[in-house]
Design an enzyme around this catalytic site. Structure first.
Site, PDB file in Angstrom:
ATOM      1  CB  SER A 287       3.237  -6.664   2.182  1.00 11.52           C
ATOM      2  OG  SER A 287       4.258  -6.711   1.227  1.00 11.52           O
ATOM      3  CG  ASP A 310       6.376 -10.865   6.312  1.00 14.89           C
ATOM      4  OD1 ASP A 310       7.407 -10.794   7.012  1.00 14.89           O
ATOM      5  OD2 ASP A 310       6.188 -11.790   5.499  1.00 14.89           O
ATOM      6  CG  HIS A 365       5.143 -11.623   1.981  1.00 17.28           C
ATOM      7  ND1 HIS A 365       5.371 -10.819   3.079  1.00 17.28           N
ATOM      8  CD2 HIS A 365       4.706 -10.800   0.989  1.00 17.28           C
ATOM      9  CE1 HIS A 365       5.099  -9.560   2.768  1.00 17.28           C
ATOM     10  NE2 HIS A 365       4.686  -9.527   1.514  1.00 17.28           N
TER      11      HIS A 365
END
Length: 443
Positions: A287, A310, A365
């Site tokens: 992330s 991600d 996620h």
């Protein structure tokens, strides 16, 4: 859902507010505990059978913490490494102390007292799948990976990934960022004269110096009316600097430099001298940590490749994309990505440098941090901590594809090339590239 690398949803707090668990868990009567225990077990707690999967490689895994320079500008990370088998070593707590529970509460905007009780009950019994301060297992020079956590996370929350890499022979430093993007972190400051006169260091403190006191730093929320990009852009630059700093500390340790650790650990750092292959170094993150990977590659050529899980591309300046010269592997979830974010990843496409992308079907996620393993199926899906795919299968695909990519671009002589097809998305649970449809206006 906190989409940028946190781990729990506001809906959980809404349940608290409407009275599902608005009482203190420590004051539950026996009959109340019995009544709610199935619900809490579904969430994940000490009575459940959930747990963080151990590494699948041939090596047992050790871990230890290093805070080199006790100040806020120093380097702080958890090190995972292949270790010798030992009966004495214990596995450390997944969440190291109550301040991290408080930080998670702040990040979720939940009352600290309540959040500490909830999180401690649900997750306080879980252990890292590694042995604390176990002796290092020497076996030639090992490749190195620097790992960067997501927004609202901290150094211990990706232990399934880090332990897997260490079990396969890597030395992994999971950085705890001090840019105020972690839910909580700490350093040490000098005690004032009055503190020195009135206090002695608590027995539970981790400092080795009784002139120092812990100073906690918590997540900095976006202020009302504040533009997000300037904050996140400044943070991603600091995060990259911290990854590079951690690498430089490992290089010093590898050279035999004395280690001044501000923490109490039993690990013998001298055993790491000449243990690292400094020609085989990668950077990895999830992330916000995925954006940190790109920024780090731009700033430091010692990183030979990067793996972005991600990735949240928003914090990055467009101007850095053409300056990144190393191979990159984007491993995405099916449910998180959107056209604008993917189009920014596509700006890193190259005809001469390998840039790969795959998407794991049925993932969300939060399929990358450890929380996905610690909740029941129904609640995990409701809170978006689990996708449709089995979480252990998802992380196994991620880890195997990562290992294959690292072998290819670090020049490793291992057997990870058996998973090369995964890099191309060749598996029923993978999508080659992305499931996101890109319109011309997004490119």
């Amino acid at each position: 859902m906190f989409p940028l690398g946190g781990f729990v949803v506001k809906r959980f707090y809404e349940w608290v507010k409407v009275g599902v668990i608005e009482f203190s868990l420590t004051r539950l009567k026996a009959e109340q505990r019995k009544r709610f225990s199935p619900w809490l077990a579904a969430m994940g707690n000490s009575c459940s059978n959930f747990g963080i999967p151990a590494g699948n490689g041939p090596n047992p895994v050790g871990c230890t913490d290093l805070m080199m320079d006790h100040t806020v500008k120093g380097s702080f990370f958890r090190l995972y490494y292949p270790c010798q088998e030992t009966e004495k070593a214990e596995k450390p707590d997944w969440v190291p102390c109550k301040e991290y529970f408080n930080g998670l509460g702040d990040f979720m905007k939940i009352n600290r007292r309540l959040s500490e009780q909830i999180f401690k009950y649900l997750f306080g019994s879980y252990k890292i799948p590694a042995f604390l301060d176990a002796p290092y297992k020497p076996d030639g020079k090992r490749p190195v990976v620097i790992f960067s956590h997501g927004l609202g996370a901290f150094r211990t929350l990706y232990s399934a990934i880090c332990a897997e890499l260490a079990s396969q022979g890597f030395i992994v430093a999971s950085v705890e960022h001090r840019d105020q993007s972690a839910s909580a972190t700490y350093f040490f400051r000098e005690k004032t004269e009055s503190e020195m006169a009135k206090e002695t260091l608590a027995k539970t403190s981790t400092s080795t110096d009784n002139t120092l006191v812990e100073d906690w730093m918590y997540y900095r929320a976006l202020q009302q009316g504040e533009r997000e990009f300037p904050l996140r852009n400044s943070q991603v630059k600091l995060r990259a600097d911290e990854c590079i700093q951690a690498l430089n500390k490992l290089i010093e340790i590898n050279s035999g430099a004395a280690v001044q650790n501000a923490l109490k650990t039993q690990f013998d750092w001298t055993t790491l001298e000449n243990s690292m292959d400094l020609c085989r170094i990668a950077v990895m993150g999830h992330s916000f940590g995925g954006a940190t990977v790109i920024e780090s590659l731009c700033k430091e050529v010692k990183f030979k490749c990067g793996i972005a899980l991600d990735a949240w591309m928003f914090p990055l300046d467009d101007e850095i994309f053409p300056r990144v010269k190393q191979p990159i592997f984007f491993i995405n979830s099916e449910k998180f990505q959107w056209a604008g974010n993917i189009s920014r990843m596509k700006k890193l496409d190259s005809t001469v440098i390998q840039r790969k992308m795959i998407t794991i079907r049925g993932t969300v996620h939060q399929s990358f941090p450890d929380f996905t393993f610690l909740t029941g199926n129904c609640i995990g899906k409701l809170l978006k901590l689990k996708g449709e795919i089995d979480p252990e299968l998802a992380i196994d695909l991620c880890n195997k594809a990562t290992l294959a990519f690292l072998q290819r671009h670090l020049g490793l002589e291992m057997n990870f090339d058996q998973w090369d097809p995964l890099i191309e998305g060749e598996d029923d649970n993978l999508i080659k590239g992305t499931n996101v449809v890109l319109l011309q206006s997004s490119i």
